[in-house]
Each structure stands twice: as C-alpha cells, then as structure tokens.
Design a protein around this motif. Structure first.
Motif, short mmCIF file in Angstrom:
data_model
loop_
_atom_site.label_atom_id
_atom_site.label_comp_id
_atom_site.label_asym_id
_atom_site.label_seq_id
_atom_site.Cartn_x
_atom_site.Cartn_y
_atom_site.Cartn_z
N SER A 199 0.82 -1.21 0.00
CA SER A 199 0.00 0.00 0.00
C SER A 199 0.86 1.26 0.00
O SER A 199 0.59 2.22 -0.73
N ARG A 200 1.90 1.26 0.80
CA ARG A 200 2.75 2.45 0.89
C ARG A 200 3.54 2.70 -0.38
O ARG A 200 3.65 3.84 -0.84
N ARG A 224 2.74 1.67 -3.35
CA ARG A 224 1.82 1.97 -4.45
C ARG A 224 1.63 3.50 -4.59
O ARG A 224 1.46 4.01 -5.70
N ARG A 225 1.66 4.21 -3.47
CA ARG A 225 1.54 5.68 -3.53
C ARG A 225 2.71 6.29 -4.29
O ARG A 225 2.54 7.28 -5.01
N ARG A 226 3.90 5.70 -4.15
CA ARG A 226 5.06 6.20 -4.89
C ARG A 226 4.93 5.88 -6.38
O ARG A 226 5.36 6.67 -7.23
N ARG A 284 2.18 5.83 -8.10
CA ARG A 284 1.28 6.85 -8.67
C ARG A 284 1.98 8.19 -8.80
O ARG A 284 1.85 8.87 -9.82
N ALA A 285 2.75 8.55 -7.78
CA ALA A 285 3.43 9.86 -7.80
C ALA A 285 4.46 9.93 -8.92
O ALA A 285 4.66 11.00 -9.53
N GLU A 328 4.37 8.01 -11.65
CA GLU A 328 3.75 7.53 -12.88
C GLU A 328 4.42 6.27 -13.40
O GLU A 328 4.73 6.12 -14.59
N TYR A 360 9.84 0.34 -10.19
CA TYR A 360 10.29 1.15 -9.06
C TYR A 360 11.54 0.54 -8.42
O TYR A 360 12.53 1.24 -8.14
N THR A 369 8.77 6.61 3.55
CA THR A 369 7.54 5.89 3.20
C THR A 369 7.43 4.56 3.93
O THR A 369 6.34 4.18 4.38
#
Length: 271
Positions: free
Chosen positions: A36-37, A39-41, A43-44, A46, A53, A73
């Motif tokens: 979950s954590r 995944r935010r990166r 999106r940020a 792209e 990643y 994170t």
C-alpha cells in the motif's frame, strides 16, 4: 497476477532494500502494508509496476531525494506528546533528583519520528532543570533513520490542538509557553527548538555521546531478533552507568541481559 500486484520476487527485493537502508525487517505479515505504501510512490512517479520502481531504486537512476522519500515511506512515524503518562512521571522525578545536582542531564530520543518525543523531553527538562540549556544543565539529542522526518521534526510545527492537549495534561510544564500559535498550527519558539540537536542515525550503528536517558520506544518490534539485540546493545553502550533505557509498552527486554535491570514498566536502569 496483474502487473501492478506485488509479486513474491518483488516483495523479497523491496523488503531487502528496506532492511539495507533502515535495518527494519518487513516479514510476510507486513506485505499488505508495504504494498500500500509503495503503491503511492508508483502513482506519484507515474510508474506501472513495483518492478520498475525497484529497478530504478537499485540501479541508482533515482536521485538521493527519492531514496529519502522511500525511507520515510516504509518507516512508521506514529507518535504523540508525553506518550504513556507514567513514563513521563517517572522521568520528571528522575530529572529532578539529587543525583543530577551540579551536572548536566543528557537525553536521547533514539527514534524521534516527527518530533513530539524530543520536544516533550525538552519541555520536561526545561521545567526540571531550568529554562536555558546553555548553562550546561540539560541537553536533548533526537535522531531518526529518515532524513525527511528529521527535517520535519526540526521545524517544530505541530497541530495546535495536540499542543494544547499536552499543555492541559501537564500544566506545570507550561507547554504552550514554548510555542507560538499560527492558525491551526503551533510552532516551537527558537529557544526551545534550538535546544534539541537533530541528526539522521540508523539504530544498527553505534551512537556517539553518553546519555542519562535513552528513549527507544515502540521501535525494536520492527527489527529481527538479531538486529534487536544489536540495537539494544548500541543503545545500552550510549547510556551512562545508572542511566535509563525506556522502551514501548508492547516491548520487553526480558532475558536480553546487557547490564540492564528492570526499574518500572517500560523502564530499565543500567548497572
């Protein structure tokens, strides 16, 4: 498995990177949290997959700033002012005791997170030992593995309601007297903020300095058994004889040795 799911291989590599950079062990029970954590990166930045990643992190294609974001994170920063009141009652009595007559009290917040703990220490010591730390009466060192979190803590900017609640809980410390109010925020005054020495530090490494109290709260639960012992050994080495090691309510040092004796719940004294 869809491309944006965390594969076993990617989880293994990510958890390895977490350990290499922070010392924290991420086992299978924390897989969902890690996914979950990160995944935010994605999106940020792209990015479409965890693999992309990881490749960029491991290859050095990402700059140092993203490495710091990654560390922030994947580490946990839950904290509050004067967390566990009985611990702070004990520390206040300790800091006011005759054993510190004529000498400085030095305290280390060893996982300082966003700053509530080291500022709590500073306010407690200010009340117990005097307003001005420059007279050699007290000092506070604060450290965290995340450089970004250290900078956030150094800024001394907190939710106004949290500072007001801390003031109401411990009125004799005059908590509000150390802050200026700025709308919904409370910002530490310079004389309070400048009394804390902030630094980035990995708990798996030795710490320079000697302290009368080391607060290592709610952090060893994130380390493996072997790494936990290493962290405790480094913390204990930094404590002066007769000084204190403070841990979290869900943690224990039973059977770990290292010259520590149980003093009170969450509190051990170095022999």
């Amino acid at each position: 498995m869809s491309p944006n799911q965390l594969t076993d291989s990617d989880f293994s590599r990510l958890s390895g990177l977490v350990h290499d950079l922070t010392g924290v062990t991420v086992d299978g029970t924390k897989r969902s949290m890690l996914s979950s954590r990160i995944r935010r990166r994605l999106r940020a930045l792209e990015l479409d997959t965890f693999h992309e990643y990881i490749q960029r992190l491991a290859s050095g294609d990402m700059d140092a700033a993203e490495i710091e974001v990654f560390i922030q994170t994947v580490t946990t920063h839950t904290t509050s002012f004067f967390r566990t009141p009985s611990v702070w009652d004990f520390l206040e009595n300790e800091f006011r005791s005759e054993r510190f007559e004529g000498r400085e009290v030095a305290a280390w917040s060893a996982a300082s997170s966003t700053g509530q703990e080291p500022f709590s220490l500073a306010m407690l010591l200010r009340a117990a030992r005097g307003q001005d730390p420059r007279g050699g009466r007290w000092s506070v060192t604060a450290s965290d593995v995340s450089a970004l979190t250290v900078e956030q803590a150094r800024a001394g900017r907190f939710e106004r309601e949290d500072v007001e609640a801390a003031d109401a809980a411990r009125p004799r410390l005059d908590v509000l007297g150390g802050f200026g109010l700025d709308g919904e925020a409370a910002v530490a005054k310079r004389e309070l903020a400048s009394a804390i020495a902030f630094r980035t530090h990995n708990l798996l490494d030795p710490m320079q300095g000697r302290f009368d109290a080391v607060l290592l709260r709610n952090v060893i639960i994130y380390f493996s058994e072997a790494d936990t012992q290493r962290v405790i050994d480094h913390a204990t080495a930094a404590i002066r004889p007769g000084g204190l090691l403070v841990i979290g309510e869900a943690e224990s040092l039973v059977a770990r040795g290292g010259g520590l004796e149980f003093e009170a719940p969450c509190i051990y004294r170095k022999k």
